[in-house]
Scaffold this active site. Structure first.
Site, short mmCIF file in Angstrom:
data_model
loop_
_atom_site.label_atom_id
_atom_site.label_comp_id
_atom_site.label_asym_id
_atom_site.label_seq_id
_atom_site.Cartn_x
_atom_site.Cartn_y
_atom_site.Cartn_z
N SER A 1 -0.49 0.24 8.31
CA SER A 1 -1.59 0.70 7.43
C SER A 1 -2.84 -0.04 7.65
O SER A 1 -2.70 -1.14 7.70
CB SER A 1 -1.04 0.88 6.16
N CYS B 1 0.18 -1.84 3.18
CA CYS B 1 1.36 -1.60 2.50
C CYS B 1 2.52 -1.88 3.62
O CYS B 1 3.11 -2.91 3.60
CB CYS B 1 1.39 -0.02 2.01
N CYS B 2 2.61 -0.93 4.36
CA CYS B 2 3.86 -1.25 5.38
C CYS B 2 3.47 -0.90 6.80
O CYS B 2 2.48 0.16 6.83
CB CYS B 2 5.17 -0.65 5.06
N GLY B 3 4.10 -1.15 7.79
CA GLY B 3 3.77 -0.53 9.02
C GLY B 3 2.28 -0.91 9.54
O GLY B 3 1.86 -2.10 9.42
#
Length: 263
Positions: free
Chosen positions: A110, A106-108
């Site tokens: 993950s 998703c983001c970061g």
């Protein structure tokens, strides 16, 4: 040689410009269909040995069970190739569990797990064991020496659970994932702690192999073969030391090198 791992078969062997009639050991290939609570869960093509451990380990890897106490009953019909499993109340959810769902990043930071069940059951390893470089070499040599089924057929993968000092158990299968599931099933069935153990493995370290090691809670994975890029990405994030190309007196450490000690 396991009586369930291979079968003798007449062959024509070409040698020195002519055919010679001989018998050879051929690895058995066996389809096993697992039903859970009356529903077909999966069909595994495997070596027909230690099938109870295979079923237990596979269900644990898939997140269907956590311990053997989650299984109310299990019957293996080796003649017909079926394993009938009944889970205890509150066990396997309904139909959605049978269909794997892709979970992307998703983001970061993950994690890029393939499937929802992998995300739920893979464990990040904190701490873990240390292993001397000489012990890595010795354990791989021991796996090779004790892999009698592979020596006879040339067609089986081998996996061992070990401490830095000795082998605990070895399992073989035509499928490298199955060999690991048999180890997992053995540990769950006999209540063998896995956090202080390592895996010694004959096959390629794919992302699926790495995830199975993570689900077992093992911090070090030794292989005589190569890893894949996704396996190493996952190993980095999950805290697993991957040692590959362990052959003779040499090997490569791909992730978390601090667990391998020189001297």
């Amino acid at each position: 040689m396991s009586g369930f791992a291979a079968k003798r078969r007449p062959i024509a062997k070409y040698r020195n410009g002519r055919f010679v009639e001989e018998e050879d050991e051929i690895a058995l290939e066996f389809p096993l269909t697992i039903t859970v609570n009356g529903e077909e869960f999966a069909t595994i093509v495997c070596t027909p040995a230690h099938l109870d451990e295979l079923v237990i380990g596979f269900l644990a890897s898939e997140g269907a069970i956590r311990t053997c106490s989650d299984i109310k009953g299990m019957t293996i019909d080796g003649e017909r190739g079926f394993a009938y499993v009944e889970l205890a109340a509150g066990g396997l959810p309904a139909k959605q569990f049978y269909a794997k769902r892709f979970i992307g990043s998703c983001c970061g930071k993950s994690r890029q797990f393939y499937f929802y069940n992998d995300m739920k059951t893979a464990k990040t390893i904190v701490g873990g064991i240390t292993v001397k470089a000489d012990d890595c070499i010795r354990l791989m040599k021991a796996l090779h020496e004790r892999s009698t089924d592979f020596a006879a057929t040339g067609g089986l993968h081998n996996a061992a659970l070990a401490t830095p000092d000795e082998m605990v158990v070895i399992r073989s299968d035509i499928g490298r994932h199955n060999a690991l599931d048999k180890l997992y099933g053995y540990c769950l069935r006999h209540q063998v702690a896995m956090k202080d153990k390592l895996i010694v493995f004959s096959g390629r370290v794919s992302s699926e192999v790495l995830l199975k090691a993570a689900k077992m809670g093992v911090s070090v994975l030794l292989s005589k073969s190569a890893p894949t890029t996704l396996a190493l990405d996952l190993a980095d994030e999950l805290g697993i030391t991957v040692v590959g190309f362990l052959r003779g007196q040499a090997f490569n450490v791909y992730t978390h090198e601090s667990r391998i000690i020189i001297g």
